[in-house]
Design an enzyme around this catalytic site. Structure first.
Site, short mmCIF file in Angstrom:
data_model
loop_
_atom_site.label_atom_id
_atom_site.label_comp_id
_atom_site.label_asym_id
_atom_site.label_seq_id
_atom_site.Cartn_x
_atom_site.Cartn_y
_atom_site.Cartn_z
N TYR A 175 0.85 -1.18 0.00
CA TYR A 175 0.00 0.00 0.00
C TYR A 175 0.90 1.24 0.00
CZ TYR A 175 -3.82 -3.11 1.53
OH TYR A 175 -4.75 -4.12 1.64
N PRO B 227 -16.11 -4.50 3.10
CA PRO B 227 -17.29 -5.10 3.73
C PRO B 227 -18.59 -4.33 3.52
CG PRO B 227 -16.05 -3.86 5.35
CD PRO B 227 -15.26 -3.78 4.06
N PRO C 99 -21.38 -2.93 0.93
CA PRO C 99 -21.83 -3.01 -0.47
C PRO C 99 -21.96 -1.62 -1.09
CG PRO C 99 -23.28 -4.26 1.01
CD PRO C 99 -22.39 -3.44 1.87
#
Length: 261
Positions: free
Chosen positions: A47, A193, A195
Site C-alpha cells: 500500500y 465489507p 456493499p
C-alpha cells in the site's frame, strides 16, 4: 482488541500508490480511529509502496494498547493498478524486515500472506512466516483470499490466526470459509465489507433511520463472533459513521431479510 471494528488503511495513500495526497488529513483519520476505539489498523507493504506503513507509524507511535497493527506481504506492485503474487520465502522475509522498519516496531502483531503465489509451494510460503514468528518478528499469522482447503493446508504447517477475504452482504463468495473459521475460532476479517448498493440493507437502514453502511457492518458483526470488519475510508465523517455499527441492533427479521438479499 478494543473493538471488533477495524480500519482498512489502503485509501489513505493515494488509492494505494504513493504517499497520501493530504498527509495531515490521513493522519487525522488514523488518530480519530484510535480515539473512537477501533480495534485493528490494517495495512500492507504494497500500500503506497511502503508509504502506508510509514504513515501509520507517524500518526500512531507509540501504538495504543489494545490496537492491533496488521500488515501483509506477498503481492508485488510492478505498476499502477497491478498486483502480482510473489511468495518466495526470501522475498517474504525481506518484506517483513522492511515492514518492521517502516512501522517502527520490533514485532508485527498480525502478519498476512497477502496472496498465495501459485508458483511457490504453499508450505514454503507459510513456513517462511512461521520462521519469522519463531524469531519473534511477528506475533500472529494470517492468510488472505483463501478457500477452506488452502486454509487447512496452511494449518498443517503452522497455526493460522486470521483469514482476510472479500466479504459483504452482497458478496457471499466465502460463506464456507467464514463458517469454517467460526467453527475453528479463527478471526475472519472481511475487506471491502460495505456493499456499493444493496436493496435489503437500504430497506433495513430506512426502518432504523440510519445510514446503510453501519447496517451492512452490523449484519457482518451479527453473522459470526469471529468477524472483524475493516472498512476503509479517508473521511473522518465516514469513519465515525462506520464505528456506530456496534450500536446498531438488528432484529431477527431484519437479519433474515439481508440474508435472503
Amino acid at each position: 482488541m478494543t473493538s471488533r471494528m477495524g480500519l482498512g488503511a489502503l485509501r489513505l495513500t493515494d488509492r494505494g500508490w504513493g504517499p497520501p495526497v493530504d498527509r495531515a488529513a490521513a493522519v487525522e483519520v488514523l488518530r480519530t480511529a484510535v480515539d473512537l476505539g477501533v480495534g485493528m489498523i490494517d495495512t500492507a507493504d504494497s500500500y503506497g509502496l511502503g508509504a502506508n506503513e510509514e504513515l501509520i507509524a507517524e500518526a500512531l507511535r507509540p501504538y495504543p494498547e489494545g490496537v492491533v497493527i496488521a500488515t501483509k506481504a506477498g503481492q508485488s506492485r510492478p505498476g499502477v493498478g497491478e498486483w502480482v503474487p510473489l511468495g518466495r520465502p526470501e522475498y517474504l522475509r525481506q518484506q517483513a524486515e522492511l515492514s518492521l522498519r517502516r512501522l517502527r516496531v520490533e514485532r508485527v502483531d498480525l502478519f498476512y500472506l497477502h496472496r498465495v503465489d501459485p508458483a511457490v509451494p504453499l508450505a514454503d510460503q507459510v513456513g517462511a512466516l512461521a520462521a519469522l514468528r519463531d524469531e519473534g518478528k511477528i506475533d500472529r499469522i494470517g492468510l488472505s483470499e483463501v478457500d477452506v482447503d488452502t486454509l487447512e493446508a496452511a494449518r498443517a504447517v503452522t497455526e493460522i490466526s486470521a483469514v482476510q477475504n472479500k466479504y459483504s452482504a452482497d458478496d457471499r463468495t466465502w460463506d464456507a470459509v467464514l463458517d469454517h473459521c467460526t467453527a475453528e475460532d479463527i478471526d475472519f476479517v472481511p475487506w471491502r465489507p460495505i456493499p456499493v448498493a444493496d436493496d435489503a440493507v437500504a430497506t433495513v437502514a430506512a426502518e432504523l433511520g440510519v445510514a446503510p453502511a453501519p447496517v451492512a457492518l452490523a449484519w457482518l458483526l451479527a453473522r459470526s463472533p469471529v468477524v472483524r470488519p475493516i472498512p476503509g475510508t479517508a473521511s473522518p465523517e465516514h469513519l465515525r459513521q462506520n464505528m456506530t455499527a456496534e450500536s446498531v441492533r438488528l432484529s431477527a427479521e431484519q437479519i433474515a431479510l439481508i440474508d435472503r438479499r
